[in-house]
Design a protein around this motif. Sequence first.
Motif, PDB file in Angstrom:
ATOM      1  N   HIS A   1       0.776  -1.326  -0.203  1.00  0.00           N
ATOM      2  CA  HIS A   1       0.053  -0.154  -0.098  1.00  0.00           C
ATOM      3  C   HIS A   1       0.807   1.377   0.061  1.00  0.00           C
ATOM      4  N   CYS A   2       2.405   0.571   0.176  1.00  0.00           N
ATOM      5  CA  CYS A   2       3.380   2.700   0.732  1.00  0.00           C
ATOM      6  C   CYS A   2       3.994   2.156  -0.511  1.00  0.00           C
ATOM      7  N   LYS A   3       4.007   0.730  -1.470  1.00  0.00           N
ATOM      8  CA  LYS A   3       5.418   0.355  -2.063  1.00  0.00           C
ATOM      9  C   LYS A   3       5.217   0.676  -2.941  1.00  0.00           C
ATOM     10  N   SER A   4       6.383   1.085  -4.221  1.00  0.00           N
ATOM     11  CA  SER A   4       5.891   0.547  -5.693  1.00  0.00           C
ATOM     12  C   SER A   4       6.032  -0.478  -5.770  1.00  0.00           C
ATOM     13  N   GLY A   5       6.045  -0.964  -8.010  1.00  0.00           N
ATOM     14  CA  GLY A   5       6.086  -2.203  -8.312  1.00  0.00           C
ATOM     15  C   GLY A   5       7.707  -2.012  -8.433  1.00  0.00           C
ATOM     16  N   VAL A   6       8.453  -1.366  -8.805  1.00  0.00           N
ATOM     17  CA  VAL A   6       9.890  -1.473  -9.347  1.00  0.00           C
ATOM     18  C   VAL A   6      10.134  -2.296  -7.863  1.00  0.00           C
ATOM     19  N   GLU A   7       9.970  -2.290  -6.429  1.00  0.00           N
ATOM     20  CA  GLU A   7      10.128  -3.058  -5.782  1.00  0.00           C
ATOM     21  C   GLU A   7      10.183  -4.137  -5.280  1.00  0.00           C
ATOM     22  N   ILE A   8       9.464  -5.021  -6.386  1.00  0.00           N
ATOM     23  CA  ILE A   8       8.846  -5.599  -6.153  1.00  0.00           C
ATOM     24  C   ILE A   8       9.377  -6.383  -7.471  1.00  0.00           C
TER      25      ILE A   8
ATOM     26  N   THR B   1       9.063   6.274  14.137  1.00  0.00           N
ATOM     27  CA  THR B   1       8.806   7.275  13.553  1.00  0.00           C
ATOM     28  C   THR B   1       8.503   7.514  12.435  1.00  0.00           C
ATOM     29  N   THR B   2       7.692   6.210  11.391  1.00  0.00           N
ATOM     30  CA  THR B   2       7.811   6.249  10.431  1.00  0.00           C
ATOM     31  C   THR B   2       6.411   6.571   9.888  1.00  0.00           C
ATOM     32  N   LEU B   3       5.996   6.545   8.682  1.00  0.00           N
ATOM     33  CA  LEU B   3       4.772   6.592   7.958  1.00  0.00           C
ATOM     34  C   LEU B   3       4.000   5.768   7.183  1.00  0.00           C
ATOM     35  N   CYS B   4       4.775   4.641   7.228  1.00  0.00           N
ATOM     36  CA  CYS B   4       4.504   3.509   6.128  1.00  0.00           C
ATOM     37  C   CYS B   4       5.046   2.447   7.834  1.00  0.00           C
ATOM     38  N   THR B   5       3.618   1.818   7.774  1.00  0.00           N
ATOM     39  CA  THR B   5       3.663   1.005   8.741  1.00  0.00           C
ATOM     40  C   THR B   5       2.968  -0.013   8.792  1.00  0.00           C
ATOM     41  N   CYS B   6       3.455  -1.396   9.396  1.00  0.00           N
ATOM     42  CA  CYS B   6       3.367  -2.844   8.379  1.00  0.00           C
ATOM     43  C   CYS B   6       2.301  -3.462   9.201  1.00  0.00           C
TER      44      CYS B   6
ATOM     45  N   THR C   1       4.972  -9.262  13.158  1.00  0.00           N
ATOM     46  CA  THR C   1       5.585 -10.302  13.146  1.00  0.00           C
ATOM     47  C   THR C   1       6.621 -10.843  11.549  1.00  0.00           C
ATOM     48  N   ILE C   2       5.699 -11.111  11.164  1.00  0.00           N
ATOM     49  CA  ILE C   2       5.771 -11.446   9.460  1.00  0.00           C
ATOM     50  C   ILE C   2       7.045 -10.368   9.310  1.00  0.00           C
ATOM     51  N   CYS C   3       6.509  -9.100   9.084  1.00  0.00           N
ATOM     52  CA  CYS C   3       7.314  -8.426   8.857  1.00  0.00           C
ATOM     53  C   CYS C   3       8.871  -7.560  10.142  1.00  0.00           C
ATOM     54  N   GLU C   4       8.835  -8.377  11.145  1.00  0.00           N
ATOM     55  CA  GLU C   4       9.912  -7.806  11.736  1.00  0.00           C
ATOM     56  C   GLU C   4      11.089  -9.705  11.585  1.00  0.00           C
ATOM     57  N   VAL C   5      10.703 -10.482  11.048  1.00  0.00           N
ATOM     58  CA  VAL C   5      11.394 -11.753  10.832  1.00  0.00           C
ATOM     59  C   VAL C   5      11.997 -11.077   9.312  1.00  0.00           C
ATOM     60  N   PHE C   6      10.700 -10.426   8.303  1.00  0.00           N
ATOM     61  CA  PHE C   6      11.913 -10.285   6.891  1.00  0.00           C
ATOM     62  C   PHE C   6      12.672  -9.269   6.937  1.00  0.00           C
ATOM     63  N   GLN C   7      12.845  -8.103   8.608  1.00  0.00           N
ATOM     64  CA  GLN C   7      13.653  -7.340   8.165  1.00  0.00           C
ATOM     65  C   GLN C   7      14.536  -8.004   9.086  1.00  0.00           C
ATOM     66  N   ARG C   8      14.763  -9.084   9.744  1.00  0.00           N
ATOM     67  CA  ARG C   8      15.839  -9.765  10.515  1.00  0.00           C
ATOM     68  C   ARG C   8      17.434 -10.912   9.597  1.00  0.00           C
ATOM     69  N   GLY C   9      16.103 -10.948   8.674  1.00  0.00           N
ATOM     70  CA  GLY C   9      16.736 -11.796   7.538  1.00  0.00           C
ATOM     71  C   GLY C   9      17.851 -10.702   6.004  1.00  0.00           C
ATOM     72  N   TYR C  10      16.545  -9.938   6.004  1.00  0.00           N
ATOM     73  CA  TYR C  10      17.327  -9.135   4.903  1.00  0.00           C
ATOM     74  C   TYR C  10      18.419  -8.514   5.710  1.00  0.00           C
ATOM     75  N   ILE C  11      19.140  -7.822   6.829  1.00  0.00           N
ATOM     76  CA  ILE C  11      20.419  -6.981   7.559  1.00  0.00           C
ATOM     77  C   ILE C  11      20.814  -8.642   7.409  1.00  0.00           C
ATOM     78  N   LEU C  12      20.636  -9.158   8.135  1.00  0.00           N
ATOM     79  CA  LEU C  12      21.515 -11.191   8.653  1.00  0.00           C
ATOM     80  C   LEU C  12      22.427 -11.494   7.128  1.00  0.00           C
ATOM     81  N   LEU C  13      21.861 -11.197   5.963  1.00  0.00           N
ATOM     82  CA  LEU C  13      22.081 -11.612   4.452  1.00  0.00           C
ATOM     83  C   LEU C  13      22.714 -10.673   4.272  1.00  0.00           C
TER      84      LEU C  13
END
Length: 553
Positions: A154-161, A228-233, A237-249
């Motif tokens: 809802h707050c991301k563009s199609g290019v990011e996919i 402090t972000t306007l784009c809330t998840c 829980t799922i967002c934290e999993v994706f965030q942690r995995g992204y930072i680790l990899l």
Amino acid sequence: MSDKKVSRPCHHCERRSASAPTDTSKIHYEKFWLYRHCSSVQQRDRQAQKAGQLFSGLLAMNVVFLGSAFISSMIFNHVAITLADVWILLSILKVLCLFWIIYYLLGTSRQPHAVLYRDSHAGAIWIRGSVLLFGSCSILLHVFQIGYSTILIHCKSGVEIVFPCIGILFICTQAYFLWHHSKDCIQVQHNFTRCGLMLTIATNLILWLLAVTNDTLHMEIESQLRETTLCTCPNTTICEVFQRGYILLYPFNTEYCLVCCSVLYVMWKNVGRRISHHHDLHTKPKFKLQGVVFGPLLGAVAVIVGACVFMMYQIQATSLDPTRQVFVIYYSYYIVLLPLMSVGAVIGTIIHALEKKELDTLKNPTRSLDVVLLMGAALGQIGMSYFSIVALVATNPRELLNSLILSYSVLLIFQNITQNVFIIDGLHRQRVTPPGKEEDTKEQNCEGYSQRRVSVLELGQEIRKASLSYIHTYSHLSWKRRVLREISFFLVLCNIILWVMPTFGAHPVFENGMERSFYGYSTWFVIVNFGLPLGVFYRMHSVGGLLEIYVTA
């Protein structure tokens, strides 16, 4: 007229003919001189090769400059050039590279007489395995990015996919291409192949540069943690999993780009290369764990202690506020290990100087690239160390943690330099094969296997034979070769644990907060993302060079 000039002997030949009998030596000398210096076919081939390399190099340089201009404009002017524009450019480059790789796989490599030679030194199993490892982690990284962008559609563009989807296809195709064709010395379509390889190298370099400078998602994660972000998840829980995995990899993606660039560069140098038969039939010595005792023991101790320190650090680092004690333990481990590695490398270099081995001066693109990569990758850790030294000296170097980080930075610089000298000197030494030793060992092994029985008595006799064979091999090695094998094996294990710790999440240079508070978040983020992947790549590449020294000692 030309025949008279060729047949006329020079003044050196006239002096030689007065003392030497008239035979065919002068004719052989003239033919050899003509073949080396007056071969028009050879000169045309060299000129065509240099012209092709120059043109493809200019193509890669222009592509890299274009990508760098896009990324720089995105950093300094967020309105005119956005991250989506950079992704569109990279998507176009990836599609072009995919078309060329598919054409090479289905067209160029299947032509008659296309691959007459294969470089045995290129595409070692450990570097191809690292391509698969880092490529798999990069694919998983893109999967996390797709999942994260899909949840926030809802707050991301199609290019990011779309961009990660193209990235997954590009990584899979490139990994398959490098695994099966990294040893090729292609003999057809030279210029088109060079341009395709250089375009792929330039694309990987731009991807690496974007990964080094792009901290968009990291800043977004920190803003979400601070709320402090306007784009809330919608699903925390799922967002934290994706965030942690992204930072680790995240570091694996930069590693993948660097490794692919090194393999592609060797392929580019091997285009049109003809390998002689004696060079092709040269057998490499196999890795055998014989003749070493103290190196594996000390290295195993370093690996076990490092694994314990790493797990302790990871448990503490998962909390939002890790204690200072875990940083003290982490840097203390490095301060103990780095001097031991430096002393071992210095002793190995002295033994190389005492040996009477001649230098191997044969042309070898893989070895030349190994030297360049060792020197270039070491600049990552050395540069980060100097930035840390300046920041700590300017603040408070007498505090305990600051003094440990300062000592760690100085020792790391010295260790990189001494290890580089040891590896580069060892790679340029000619191999020495002990006469008759390997054949006797193989015969003993074959006899042992043929006489194997189920009885406990014969099993004990086989174990005794193997022990005696090991002691015999260890005692018959000269002390210089024995020390070299001990040192190289110890350094292999040390570099492995120093590769594992930062690769799988231990980043105290960014998490201790000292340098980050001095330089600022964005500046230190770029410095760490530039130096940390190079440091990981340096450790991985050092393992390959040290194993080469071990098996040829």
